[in-house]
Design an enzyme around this catalytic site. Structure first.
Site, PDB file in Angstrom:
ATOM      1  N   HIS A  20       0.865  -1.186   0.000  1.00 26.74           N
ATOM      2  CA  HIS A  20       0.000   0.000   0.000  1.00 26.74           C
ATOM      3  C   HIS A  20       0.898   1.232   0.000  1.00 26.74           C
ATOM      4  CE1 HIS A  20      -3.941   1.954   1.674  1.00 26.74           C
ATOM      5  NE2 HIS A  20      -3.183   2.876   1.069  1.00 26.74           N
ATOM      6  N   GLU A 203     -11.560   3.275   5.719  1.00 24.70           N
ATOM      7  CA  GLU A 203     -10.579   4.169   6.356  1.00 24.70           C
ATOM      8  C   GLU A 203     -11.370   5.273   7.042  1.00 24.70           C
ATOM      9  OE1 GLU A 203      -6.745   7.021   5.237  1.00 24.70           O
ATOM     10  OE2 GLU A 203      -8.159   6.463   3.666  1.00 24.70           O
ATOM     11  N   ASP A 281       1.768   3.998   2.870  1.00 28.11           N
ATOM     12  CA  ASP A 281       0.727   4.826   2.252  1.00 28.11           C
ATOM     13  C   ASP A 281       1.324   5.978   1.449  1.00 28.11           C
ATOM     14  OD1 ASP A 281      -1.823   5.602   1.568  1.00 28.11           O
ATOM     15  OD2 ASP A 281      -2.489   6.090   3.584  1.00 28.11           O
TER      16      ASP A 281
END
Length: 338
Positions: A20, A203, A281
């Site tokens: 990710h 999220e 991220d």
């Protein structure tokens, strides 16, 4: 008698995959300035320090505003190669052996940058990383969910000449108000093209978005998924299906998804049998690459060496590598842990 190895030192040497990572979110201020100068692009900051000071967000949208402004400096094939290779150098330093990176073509094509420029530049950086650093990688095309379905279809169509370079599609950007169902037909088309499917869900969005990602997008992997923990049936389902969750602790903290790392759901996720991985991220913006996420979370919630090792194993098991490639990496983890 030698001292036992610290957990931080153990994490440093632990082989891992990253699943990710938004490549545009690895644009460090120094490179942003260098590319702005190289391309004659003006940016709304007068120093690296001013950029870093701006990296103080209260929510996802605050972050996205500066993220898209920073992306304006990316114009040429060489820019995208430099961006990718800079990330891979940091990943290699964290003993990341494989990375599956997201890119947002609409962020660039909407500015007049050709799809080919973006993909070929990233591919140059990926090839260079494998040759020079021994880090393998795969490329995942993300649709911007705040744009409409037609724009996503157009992006997928524009990417079809490059499907040999793309392993899958994903869904990112502003989550609230843009449910996965909005893109069900686009994801169905991606499946017909033989692409893997992943999506950001749970999220900031509710558990219902996680259900939609599973039932309507038929995802192979779940990005984030934190709010799944609010739905008992969903927890059991994710555990039963061995669905990989690509969790991003420092991102969650920076975007106020959790108020304190001590409150992070990873320990409970592990206890409930969820297939959790740790990832960075948008590391240039969120304060740390993969090892920082492992170390800071481990310190905050008391992860054990065994749990950290399991998370690293999960990262390869949840990757889109072949079974033989996964086995090779898992054997290296086992040898390291022993």
């Amino acid at each position: 008698m030698s001292q036992p190895q610290s957990l931080d030192a153990y994490i440093d040497g632990l082989p891992k995959a990253e699943l990710h990572l938004h490549i545009e979110g690895s644009l460090e201020p120094e490179l942003m300035f260098e590319l702005a100068r190289r391309n004659g692009v003006s940016i709304p900051f007068d120093s690296v320090e001013a950029v870093r000071a701006a990296y103080d967000f209260s929510n996802l949208q605050d972050f996205l505003d500066i993220y898209y402004a920073g992306a304006n400096v990316l114009l040429t094939r060489r820019d995208f190669e430099d961006l990718a290779f800079a990330y891979f150098q940091r990943a290699a330093a964290d003993n990341v052996r494989h990375a599956e990176i997201f890119f947002d073509p609409q962020t660039h094509t909407d500015r007049g940058v050709a799809m080919e420029t973006v993909i070929e530049g990233l591919w140059d950086g990926m090839t260079r990383a494998e040759n020079e650093l021994g880090v393998t990688s795969k490329l995942i095309l993300c649709f911007l969910r705040h744009l409409d379905e037609a724009a996503a279809f157009a992006t997928l169509e524009a990417a079809t000449p490059f499907l040999d370079r793309i392993v899958g599609v994903g869904l990112d950007s502003s989550e609230v108000g843009h449910p996965p169902s909005k893109f069900a037909r686009v994801f169905a088309r991606a499946a017909e093209l033989g692409l893997k499917r992943v999506a950001h869900a749970g999220e900031e969005g509710p558990p219902a978005y996680v259900h939609e990602a599973l039932d309507l997008l038929h995802i192979d992997r779940m990005d984030h998924g934190n709010r799944s923990m609010e739905d008992e049936g969903l927890i059991r389902r994710l555990a039963g299906e061995r669905m990989t969750l690509t969790v991003c602790p420092l991102s969650n903290l920076k975007l106020c998804v959790v108020k304190d790392l001590k409150d992070h759901p990873v320990p409970e996720m592990l206890r409930r049998g969820l297939h959790v991985t740790l990832n960075s991220d948008d590391p240039a913006y969120f304060g740390g690459y993969v090892n920082a996420n492992y170390k800071q979370l481990a310190a905050a919630v008391g992860l054990t060496r065994e749990q950290v090792t399991q998370i690293a194993r999960n990262s390869f098991e949840g990757s889109f590598l072949s079974e033989s490639e996964k086995a090779r990496h898992l054997a290296k983890i086992d040898a390291y842990a022993a």
